[in-house]
Design a protein around this motif. Sequence first.
Motif, short mmCIF file in Angstrom:
data_model
loop_
_atom_site.label_atom_id
_atom_site.label_comp_id
_atom_site.label_asym_id
_atom_site.label_seq_id
_atom_site.Cartn_x
_atom_site.Cartn_y
_atom_site.Cartn_z
N UNK A 180 -4.36 1.34 -7.72
CA UNK A 180 -2.90 1.21 -7.72
C UNK A 180 -2.31 2.55 -8.13
N UNK A 181 -1.66 3.22 -7.21
CA UNK A 181 -1.15 4.56 -7.48
C UNK A 181 0.21 4.73 -6.80
N UNK A 182 1.21 5.20 -7.54
CA UNK A 182 2.52 5.41 -6.91
C UNK A 182 2.45 6.55 -5.88
N UNK A 183 3.38 6.51 -4.93
CA UNK A 183 3.34 7.47 -3.82
C UNK A 183 3.38 8.92 -4.30
N UNK A 184 4.20 9.22 -5.28
CA UNK A 184 4.33 10.59 -5.75
C UNK A 184 3.01 11.14 -6.30
N UNK A 185 2.30 10.29 -7.00
CA UNK A 185 1.00 10.69 -7.55
C UNK A 185 0.01 10.90 -6.41
N UNK A 186 0.03 9.97 -5.47
CA UNK A 186 -0.88 10.04 -4.33
C UNK A 186 -0.68 11.35 -3.57
N UNK A 187 0.59 11.69 -3.32
CA UNK A 187 0.90 12.91 -2.56
C UNK A 187 0.47 14.15 -3.35
N UNK A 230 7.67 5.05 1.39
CA UNK A 230 6.44 5.47 0.72
C UNK A 230 5.29 4.51 0.98
N UNK A 231 5.54 3.50 1.80
CA UNK A 231 4.51 2.48 2.00
C UNK A 231 3.95 2.50 3.41
N UNK A 232 2.74 1.95 3.55
CA UNK A 232 2.09 1.89 4.85
C UNK A 232 1.47 0.52 5.04
N UNK A 285 0.84 -1.20 0.00
CA UNK A 285 0.00 0.00 0.00
C UNK A 285 0.88 1.25 0.00
N UNK A 286 0.57 2.20 -0.89
CA UNK A 286 1.30 3.48 -0.89
C UNK A 286 0.58 4.48 0.00
N UNK A 287 1.33 5.45 0.51
CA UNK A 287 0.77 6.41 1.47
C UNK A 287 1.15 7.83 1.12
N UNK A 288 0.24 8.78 1.40
CA UNK A 288 0.53 10.21 1.27
C UNK A 288 -0.06 10.90 2.48
N UNK A 289 0.54 12.00 2.89
CA UNK A 289 0.01 12.68 4.08
C UNK A 289 0.28 14.16 4.05
N UNK A 290 -0.59 14.92 4.69
CA UNK A 290 -0.32 16.33 4.99
C UNK A 290 -0.57 16.50 6.47
N UNK A 291 0.26 17.35 7.11
CA UNK A 291 0.26 17.45 8.56
C UNK A 291 0.17 18.90 8.99
N UNK A 292 -0.23 19.11 10.24
CA UNK A 292 -0.39 20.47 10.75
C UNK A 292 0.87 21.30 10.59
N UNK A 293 0.67 22.61 10.36
CA UNK A 293 1.81 23.53 10.36
C UNK A 293 2.04 24.13 11.73
N UNK A 294 1.24 23.73 12.71
CA UNK A 294 1.47 24.21 14.07
C UNK A 294 2.91 23.87 14.48
#
Lengths: 411, 411
Positions: free
Chosen positions: B206-213, B75-77, B48-57
Motif C-alpha cells: 500500500x503506497x500513495x502515488x507520490x511515494x510510488x512516483x 493517480x489510480x490505475x 491501485x496507485x500508479x507511477x510512470x516514466x515515459x520516453x523523452x523522444x
Amino acid sequence: MAATATSPLATPLPILPPVKGVRLAAVEAGIRYHGRDDLMLLVLAPGTTAAGVYTRNACPGAPVVWCRMALAKSPQARALLVNSGNANVFTGKAGEETVNQSAAALARFLHCPEDEVFLASTGVIGEVLPAEKIIKALPEAIAKLDSDNWAGAVRAIMTTDTFPKAARRETTIGGVPVVIQGMAKGSGMVAPDMATMLAYVVTDATLPQGVLQALLDEGVQGSFNSITVDSDTSTSDMLMLFATGQVANPPVTHAGQPDLGPFKAALDSLLQELALMVVRDGEGATKLIKVAVKGAMDDAAARQVARAIANSPLVKTAIAGEDANWGRVVMAVGKSGVPADRDRLSIWMGGVEVAHKGAVVPGYDSSAVDAAMKKPEITILVDLNMGDGAACMWTCDLTHGYIDINGSYRS
Amino acid sequence: MAATATSPLATPLPILPPVKGVRLAAVEAGIRYHGRDDLMLLVLAPGTTAAGVYTRNACPGAPVVWCRMALAKSPQARALLVNSGNANVFTGKAGEETVNQSAAALARFLHCPEDEVFLASTGVIGEVLPAEKIIKALPEAIAKLDSDNWAGAVRAIMTTDTFPKAARRETTIGGVPVVIQGMAKGSGMVAPDMATMLAYVVTDATLPQGVLQALLDEGVQGSFNSITVDSDTSTSDMLMLFATGQVANPPVTHAGQPDLGPFKAALDSLLQELALMVVRDGEGATKLIKVAVKGAMDDAAARQVARAIANSPLVKTAIAGEDANWGRVVMAVGKSGVPADRDRLSIWMGGVEVAHKGAVVPGYDSSAVDAAMKKPEITILVDLNMGDGAACMWTCDLTHGYIDINGSYRS
C-alpha cells in the motif's frame, strides 16, 4: 587487417598534375604494413603559408598536438610528413619524443625551422611509433621527391581506405589562373567535430595565412564537418591548406573580398568532394546517404536533426536493407533534442514523399520508394515545417562489412 | 521478421507466482504476428496507485501521450493493455482515435473511468493500428483473466525479444512482507532517456502515488536510464509501477522514510535486473558490457563519458571481435565532450589494467586481457583521475546479428 574489397561507391582517382611549389615522395618505412608505401613526404616552396583545423577530441594524438603548436608559432610550412599504420595516439612521453625527433630530423635535412614541419599519423592507437623507422626512411624520401608524384603520395597515407582520394580544381583570383589540389584519407572513426581524418590541400596561389585560415574554417563546415560514418570522432583528425605563393595573383587581404569569390567556391567544392569520398569509403558502405533537413527553427537545429538521423544505427541498417523504414527517421528526429512537432513533420525517402504532416501519405504505395531505395545514392529529406533552418549531412549505410572490418582490425 | 535464435546472454524466466490484486490475460488479436499471443491485459484491484516514466523522444506514440495524460488526471490505475507488432506511432489522428476507442471500450467492460486505463503499443512505426482488432479481442481477454498467468502475459508483449523478461523480489515494509514483480520487453532502439522500451512492475504493498512516483524516478536512474543498445531512443518507451494496496503495511507518507529502505533497495535491484535483461537481449548481442567510469569531475561527467563509450560502434565491434582495443576507449573518452587529461587516463579491460596514466602499461602482455575478452560479460573501467565522479552504463556488443535483424525488420 583483412583485405577488403574496393567500396562499390568508389570514385576513380583523377589526373593529378604537378602544383607549383609542391614536391612529393612515398616510401616504405615498414611501420606496420609490408609491401606498400606507408610514409608520405610533401615538401613546400619557401614562403608557403599554412592553415589547419584539428580534431576536437580531447585525447588527440601527439602529431595533432605538434601541428597545433607549430601553426601557432609560425604561419609558414615547408614540409608535411604523414605515416600510415600507427596513429601515435595515447603513447605518452614516448609519442611526444617520436614527434620531436622526427620533426627535428626532417628540419635538419631541409634546413628549415622545426615549426615549419607538420606531422600526421593514422592507424592503430596506443602503440609506440618508433622514431628510428621514420628517420631512417627520410633520406630515401628526400631523394625521391618529385612534383609529379601525387598518385603515389595519395596511396601512401591510406589505412583502411579501399580507394585513394584526391580532387583538383582550376580557378582564378582576380583573373589570374590558380589551381587547388588535395588528398584525403579516412574510412572509419569518422564524425569530425572540426576536421576529418586527414586531408591536405595545396594551391599555388599567393594568400596570407589569415585569409587561408578563414577560408578553411568556412569551407570545413559544409564538407568535413557535415559527414559521419559511425559517430566516432577520431583522435587524429586534421585538415590543412597550404598556399605556395608560386602564382602572382593580385594581393589578397581578407577572405571576404569579392575577387576571391571564384577561389572560395572552388575550394568549398573541392573540400566537399574530398569529404564525400571519405563517406563513399565508409567502412562497409554500400550506399551514400544524404540527409537534408529544412523547416527547422534555425540552421543549428536543422544540423542537430540531420546529425541524429545520419548517426542512427537503425536508420543506417534500414538503408543497407533497402528498406524505406521512415518510422526510424521519425524516431531519430524525436531523439535529436531539438523542438519538433510530430503533426507538422513531412518525410521524403529517395525523392518520394512518404509521410505528410504527421502521418503516412494517403494511399501510400511503397513501390516507387522501394525502387529508389535500390539506388547507390539515397536522399532522406525531412521538413519540420517550423521555420527556415536548413542543413545537410552525409553518411553511409551500416552493413555486415562494417562489423567485419572493425571486429578484427588488429588481428 | 526473420526468426532469431535466443540470445546467448539470455536468462531463464523465473517462477512468477500471483501478486495480490493482479490478474492477467494474453490473447491472439492478429495485429501483426500470427500463431502467437500479441495482446496482454493486466487488471488491477480497485484503489491501485500508479507511477510512470515515459520516453523523452519528441515524437512519442499515441499510447505514450494517452498514458501521460491519464496519469496526470488520476493517480489510480485499473488496467493496462499492451499490444505487440504495431507501435501506433506517427499515425496522426487515426492513432489517437485507436487509443481513445480502445481505452473507452476497456473502461466500459471494467466499469471504471477511462483515465484509469493505461495503453502501450510497440512494433512497427507509421502503420495505423486498427481499434477493431483490439476491441474485438477484449471479451476473450477478460474471460481469460487469471492471477496465475504471468508467463503468458510476459511473452505476449515481446516483439524482437528473443527471451521473455521478468523478475521478482520479496521484501518488507515496516516488517510486513510484500512482493514486487515485473516484466519488461525491449531489444533494439534502446537508449532510454527516461524509461525503457516497456516495463511494468507491480507490488501488493500500500503506497500513495507520490511515494510510488518518487521511488520510480529514483530507481530508473541506475537501471533503465543506464543502458543502451544502439543509442536510438524509442518513441514508445514506458516504465510503470503499480501498488495494489492488498497488503496492509504500515502507512507510508514519503519516499525517504527509513522503514521504506528495504523496499527501495529491492525495487532498485529488480529494475536493474530487468534493464540488464533488455541489454542481454540487445539485437545481435553476444557480450554484456559494463562500462564503469570513475575519477571524473562529477557524476554527470562520468555518466557522459560512460555513455560515449557504451554508444561507440567502434568499441562495440571490437568487443564483438574479442579484441581488447582500448585505443577506441581512449577515442570515446576524448569525443565525449567532458574534460579529460590524456596523461591521467587509466583503463582496465576485463579487470586487467592495459593503460596507465596516458600510456600502455609497461611490459603490457595481452594474453591475460585476451582471455578475459572471451567471456560473455566484459567490464571496461576508466579512471579519469580528475575528481570523485563515478557512473556505470551497460551495453552490448555490435555484431552481424544486429545488421541481420535491422536490415530486414519489416520484410
